[in-house]
Design an enzyme around this catalytic site. Structure first.
Site, PDB file in Angstrom:
ATOM      1  N   PHE A 130       0.824  -1.221   0.000  1.00  0.00           N
ATOM      2  CA  PHE A 130       0.000   0.000   0.000  1.00  0.00           C
ATOM      3  C   PHE A 130       0.849   1.258   0.000  1.00  0.00           C
ATOM      4  O   PHE A 130       0.430   2.286   0.519  1.00  0.00           O
ATOM      5  CB  PHE A 130      -0.987  -0.014   1.176  1.00  0.00           C
ATOM      6  CG  PHE A 130      -1.703  -1.321   1.341  1.00  0.00           C
ATOM      7  CD1 PHE A 130      -2.466  -1.835   0.309  1.00  0.00           C
ATOM      8  CD2 PHE A 130      -1.594  -2.061   2.498  1.00  0.00           C
ATOM      9  CE1 PHE A 130      -3.095  -3.059   0.429  1.00  0.00           C
ATOM     10  CE2 PHE A 130      -2.225  -3.296   2.626  1.00  0.00           C
ATOM     11  CZ  PHE A 130      -2.982  -3.789   1.596  1.00  0.00           C
ATOM     12  N   GLY A 149       0.801  -1.525 -12.051  1.00  0.00           N
ATOM     13  CA  GLY A 149       1.466  -2.814 -12.215  1.00  0.00           C
ATOM     14  C   GLY A 149       0.891  -3.687 -13.311  1.00  0.00           C
ATOM     15  O   GLY A 149       1.617  -4.159 -14.184  1.00  0.00           O
ATOM     16  N   ARG A 168     -10.055  -1.999 -20.256  1.00  0.00           N
ATOM     17  CA  ARG A 168     -10.324  -3.442 -20.282  1.00  0.00           C
ATOM     18  C   ARG A 168     -10.039  -4.056 -18.916  1.00  0.00           C
ATOM     19  O   ARG A 168      -9.014  -3.768 -18.304  1.00  0.00           O
ATOM     20  CB  ARG A 168      -9.441  -4.124 -21.326  1.00  0.00           C
ATOM     21  CG  ARG A 168      -9.721  -5.620 -21.455  1.00  0.00           C
ATOM     22  CD  ARG A 168      -8.611  -6.344 -22.197  1.00  0.00           C
ATOM     23  NE  ARG A 168      -8.439  -5.855 -23.558  1.00  0.00           N
ATOM     24  CZ  ARG A 168      -9.090  -6.324 -24.627  1.00  0.00           C
ATOM     25  NH1 ARG A 168      -9.942  -7.307 -24.494  1.00  0.00           N
ATOM     26  NH2 ARG A 168      -8.868  -5.815 -25.826  1.00  0.00           N
ATOM     27  N   THR A 219     -10.234 -10.590  -9.779  1.00  0.00           N
ATOM     28  CA  THR A 219      -9.199  -9.838  -9.054  1.00  0.00           C
ATOM     29  C   THR A 219      -9.479  -8.334  -9.143  1.00  0.00           C
ATOM     30  O   THR A 219      -9.181  -7.592  -8.211  1.00  0.00           O
ATOM     31  CB  THR A 219      -7.783 -10.166  -9.580  1.00  0.00           C
ATOM     32  OG1 THR A 219      -7.726  -9.892 -10.972  1.00  0.00           O
ATOM     33  CG2 THR A 219      -7.424 -11.614  -9.319  1.00  0.00           C
ATOM     34  N   GLN A 222      -9.914  -5.861  -5.991  1.00  0.00           N
ATOM     35  CA  GLN A 222      -9.206  -4.596  -5.818  1.00  0.00           C
ATOM     36  C   GLN A 222     -10.174  -3.497  -5.392  1.00  0.00           C
ATOM     37  O   GLN A 222      -9.880  -2.668  -4.540  1.00  0.00           O
ATOM     38  CB  GLN A 222      -8.532  -4.180  -7.133  1.00  0.00           C
ATOM     39  CG  GLN A 222      -7.290  -4.972  -7.455  1.00  0.00           C
ATOM     40  CD  GLN A 222      -6.181  -4.648  -6.483  1.00  0.00           C
ATOM     41  OE1 GLN A 222      -5.663  -3.550  -6.469  1.00  0.00           O
ATOM     42  NE2 GLN A 222      -5.837  -5.598  -5.652  1.00  0.00           N
ATOM     43  N   GLY A 250      -6.951  -0.448  -8.482  1.00  0.00           N
ATOM     44  CA  GLY A 250      -7.081  -0.470  -7.021  1.00  0.00           C
ATOM     45  C   GLY A 250      -7.289   0.890  -6.386  1.00  0.00           C
ATOM     46  O   GLY A 250      -8.209   1.091  -5.591  1.00  0.00           O
ATOM     47  N   GLU A 251      -6.429   1.830  -6.750  1.00  0.00           N
ATOM     48  CA  GLU A 251      -6.503   3.133  -6.088  1.00  0.00           C
ATOM     49  C   GLU A 251      -7.689   3.965  -6.566  1.00  0.00           C
ATOM     50  O   GLU A 251      -8.159   4.853  -5.857  1.00  0.00           O
ATOM     51  CB  GLU A 251      -5.195   3.886  -6.304  1.00  0.00           C
ATOM     52  CG  GLU A 251      -4.043   3.237  -5.546  1.00  0.00           C
ATOM     53  CD  GLU A 251      -2.688   3.789  -5.924  1.00  0.00           C
ATOM     54  OE1 GLU A 251      -2.445   3.969  -7.136  1.00  0.00           O
ATOM     55  OE2 GLU A 251      -1.886   4.053  -5.023  1.00  0.00           O
TER      56      GLU A 251
HETATM   57 MO1  MOS Z   1       0.956   2.784  -4.014  1.00  0.00          MO
HETATM   58  S1  MOS Z   1       0.594   4.123  -2.530  1.00  0.00           S
HETATM   59  O1  MOS Z   1       1.854   3.648  -5.169  1.00  0.00           O
HETATM   60  O2  MOS Z   1       1.646   1.424  -3.417  1.00  0.00           O
END
Ligand code: MOS
Length: 739
Positions: free
Chosen positions: A251, A520, A623, A629, A633, A699-700
């Site tokens: 995180f 990622g 996409r 998963t 997230q 995720g973010e």
């Molecule tokens: Mo994130 S806060 O770039 O792992």
């Protein structure tokens, strides 16, 4: 085996994608391939690697916020049975943790600048002995007056360099626009320091094999960490191998090399035996980076028609002097809504306080808690539904940079979410819906998070058996990388994922983006895609057809009437490296994921207790590579939103700025009992400017705005607007209506 290669800079649009292939594995909600290993305890995390002749390290932290170390009393530590050595060289204890930075600045040796600063590594035969000896070590300090405050020091704030994000954005004349606007809002929101609170503590095992160093460490971005470590140790990175096959969450707190890594490496060398250093939970809170607290002034000015003309976001965050990082809380304010006059500033108030750095959507994670609530307040002043207000301020192009969005489905997300959530049942007037002693309300917020692509490389080998092996130093920090990369290779090469082996977390493999900034999957994934594309070209050549005539499915290559198995075509094997880098698309488009959060909460009219009853997040993130998963997230992001809105706050001791609530008993992250039914829905989207897979980060995005939707729902439930997070019941009590 020759290695083929395919390199790409994203300077074109990707209208078609090899992921629209016949295999049909991409996007499928496949469970994580490493799941069985994890639930059976066979996935080995850093601290679990068995190493012969291991010595144990324990970090000793400063107990005072500002001082010169004048001496150290080692007598009691040295008396501990099993103690091996005490190390306290400057070089051992870098406090690096900065985005983009590959340097590893040394801690000022004898100078303490915050409580929690690592000052020594104590090494012993057992962990217990190391900890005991460490706790008995007494530093002699010449204490200096520390600057501990944050509040009321805005006039001493400093602008940092634009390394993290543009520190200042000024466009038009905000002051004049605020005077001209028919309806204005000028409010201050505050958010507390927070900790990433990853489940797995930061840990390292360092061992030397001659002049070569092998380091297992719990890290997010191995290729970057590799460079940092080489620099800190003054070594060639070719002589260092860094491994992190499994990481129990990060995180942001494991983006860069953390306290203990360099120290363990140097101690291991001096001792001629491996050293393992695992931070205690308390140390994780005290000496890894926190998310900074913020003070955010939001100014909005609009006409009666609900169209914004002024957009101001003045943010202050805290950090130690010389650390460079600021919390980019206004980062999405740059492009989220229209408005001609824009003023977005980030300043840092320096003090003797533990380091601040990236944590869970740095910027949007705290910025949206202010901006998206201010938008709610403004909508109410204008007498507009919050969704309608946002729609009226939907920009056609990035209003700051004047470039198009690569894709932007904010309106669709809000509309789809409103429909699914039953938004039409929300009462525009707060405090209308009482169930027993519970006041019930609904709130929403927009989600926006910049999409990033980082340089990334991967190798894919099509083996003589017709199976594939993926190799990259990419990490899987619990997000699903192992699975997604297998799906990408499987789709492009026409293989079931059981025929794809993914090897990660080892700098012996090609350097990838690592896991951070939600980049990622798209970055590392694109490099795998490109390597597979190179293999496809070779297969087409071998089959005697053009690459676009080639159909790969279930291990068979065919074109027209001709068909051969991949095993047959692969011969001794085909190896290819893929490499992606951001190109012109980065500046020619504003790229971001968008979404909408909806929350229903109940506020107890007697006690002020808040219960989140249900939440829905609707997202458009290009996409979707794996529906399961990706959803997970989002569930995690929304859960963090609940934490930010209601629970999470580091409490600093005002005398030292030490963290008081430095464990998971006192630092409250949401637990199962706090989490209601969460629903996630994805809007179909392809981002043709992002990368050849047309995907964006996830995720973010799901964190951004999630907490604001809850805060807005609380206001709608009970009519109390709290602008100081977290929204604990004590802050609500005084304003609650009588029932
Ligand atoms: Mo994130 S806060 O770039 O792992």
């Amino acid at each position: 085996m020759n290695t083929l290669s395919e390199k790409l800079e994203t300077s074109q649009l990707f209208e078609t994608s090899l992921l629209d292939g016949p295999q049909g594995v991409i996007g499928a909600p496949l469970p994580r391939v490493e799941g069985p290993l994890k639930v059976s305890g066979k996935a080995t995390y850093t601290a679990e690697f068995e190493v012969d002749n291991l010595a144990y390290g324990y970090l000793v932290l400063s107990t005072v916020p500002k001082a010169r170390v004048t001496g150290v009393d080692e007598a009691r530590s040295r008396a501990v049975k099993g103690l091996i050595e005490i190390y306290r060289d400057a070089k051992f204890l870098p406090y690096s943790n900065q985005p983009g930075e590959t340097d590893s600045p040394e801690a000022p040796h004898e100078q303490v600048i915050y409580a929690g600063q690592p000052l020594a590594l104590v090494v012993a035969e057992t962990y217990e002995a190391a900890r005991e000896a460490g706790e008995l070590l007494r530093f002699e300090y010449d204490e200096q007056p520390a600057e501990l405050a944050f509040d009321g020091r805005e006039d001493q704030a400093k602008r940092e360099a634009d390394d993290v994000a543009p520190a200042y954005i000024d466009q038009g004349d905000i002051e004049q626009a605020m005077r001209d606007a028919e309806v204005t809002l000028d409010v201050i929101y505050t958010t507390p320091s927070q900790n990433s609170a990853a489940m797995e503590p930061h840990a390292t095992i360092a061992q030397w094999q001659g002049d070569k160093l092998v380091v297992h460490s719990s890290l997010q971005m191995l290729s970057t960490d590799h460079k940092q470590l080489a620099k800190a140790l003054d070594m060639e990175k070719e002589n260092i191998r860094l491994l992190a096959p499994y990481v129990g969450g990060g995180f942001g707190s494991k983006l860069f090399i953390s306290p203990g890594i360099v120290a363990s490496a140097i101690a291991a060398k001096a001792l001629g035996r491996p050293v393992k250093t695992v931070l205690t939970r308390q140390q994780v809170f005290q000496c890894t980076v926190r998310r900074s607290n913020t003070r955010q002034r939001v100014r909005l000015g609009a006409g009666r028609d609900g169209k914004l003309i002024a957009m101001g976001h003045d943010t202050f965050s805290s950090n130690v002097v010389g650390h460079g990082f600021f919390e980019p809380a206004g980062i999405a304010t740059q492009f989220l809504y229209a408005g001609k006059h824009r003023h977005i500033h980030h300043d840092v108030i320096h003090s003797n306080i533990m380091l601040a750095g990236s944590m869970r959507a740095p910027g949007e994670g705290s910025g949206a808690l202010a901006l998206e609530c201010a938008m709610d307040e403004m909508a109410q002043q204008l007498g507009l539904d919050p969704i309608e207000f946002r729609k009226r301020n939907e920009p056609e192009r990035d209003p700051g940079k004047d470039v198009p969005f690569s894709s932007r489905k904010l309106v669709q997300c809000m509309e789809e979410g409103a429909e699914r959530f039953g938004w039409s049942e929300r009462s525009a007037t707060p405090g209308q819906h009482l169930e027993g002693e519970w006041l019930v309300g609904m709130g929403m917020a927009a989600a926006a998070r910049g999409n990033l692509l980082m340089a990334s490389q991967a190798r894919v080998i099509l083996t003589s058996k017709g199976t594939a092996v993926v190799e990259t130093d990419m990490t899987d920090i619990g997000t699903g990388t192992y699975t997604i990369l297998a799906q990408i290779a499987g789709e492009v090469l026409g293989l079931d994922i059981s025929s794809v082996e993914v090897k990660l977390g080892d700098t012996a493999f090609p350097p990838a983006s690592g896991s951070g900034g939600s980049f990622g999957a798209s970055s590392a994934g694109s490099s795998v895609y490109l390597a597979c594309e190179a293999i496809r070209k070779e297969l087409a050549k071998k089959l005697g057809c053009k690459p676009d005539e080639l159909v790969l499915k279930d291990g068979t290559a065919s074109a027209g009437d001709c068909s051969k198995s991949l095993a047959e075509l692969a011969g001794d094997g085909i190896s290819a490296e893929g490499s992606i880098k951001p190109g012109e698309n980065k500046k020619n488009f504003t790229q971001a994921g968008f979404g909408a959060h909806f929350a229903e909460v109940a506020v107890n009219a007697v006690t002020g207790e808040v219960r989140v009853r249900r939440m829905l997040g609707v997202f458009a993130a290009g996409r979707i590579l794996n529906a399961k998963t990706a959803r997970s997230q989002c569930l995690g992001g929304m859960t963090f939103g609940i934490g930010a809105a209601l629970e999470e706050a580091i409490i600093h001791d005002p005398r030292t700025n030490k963290v008081v609530n430095h464990d998971l008993a006192e630092y409250h992250v949401p637990v199962n009992a706090d989490i209601p039914q969460l629903e996630v829905h994805f809007i179909e989207e392809r981002d043709t400017a992002a990368n050849p897979m047309q995907s964006k980060g996830i995720g973010e995005l799901a964190i951004s705005g999630a907490g604001a939707a809850i805060a807005n729902a609380i206001h709608n439930a009970c009519g109390v607007r709290v602008r100081d997070y977290p929204l604990t019941l004590d802050k609500l009590l005084d304003g609650l209506p009588p029932i």
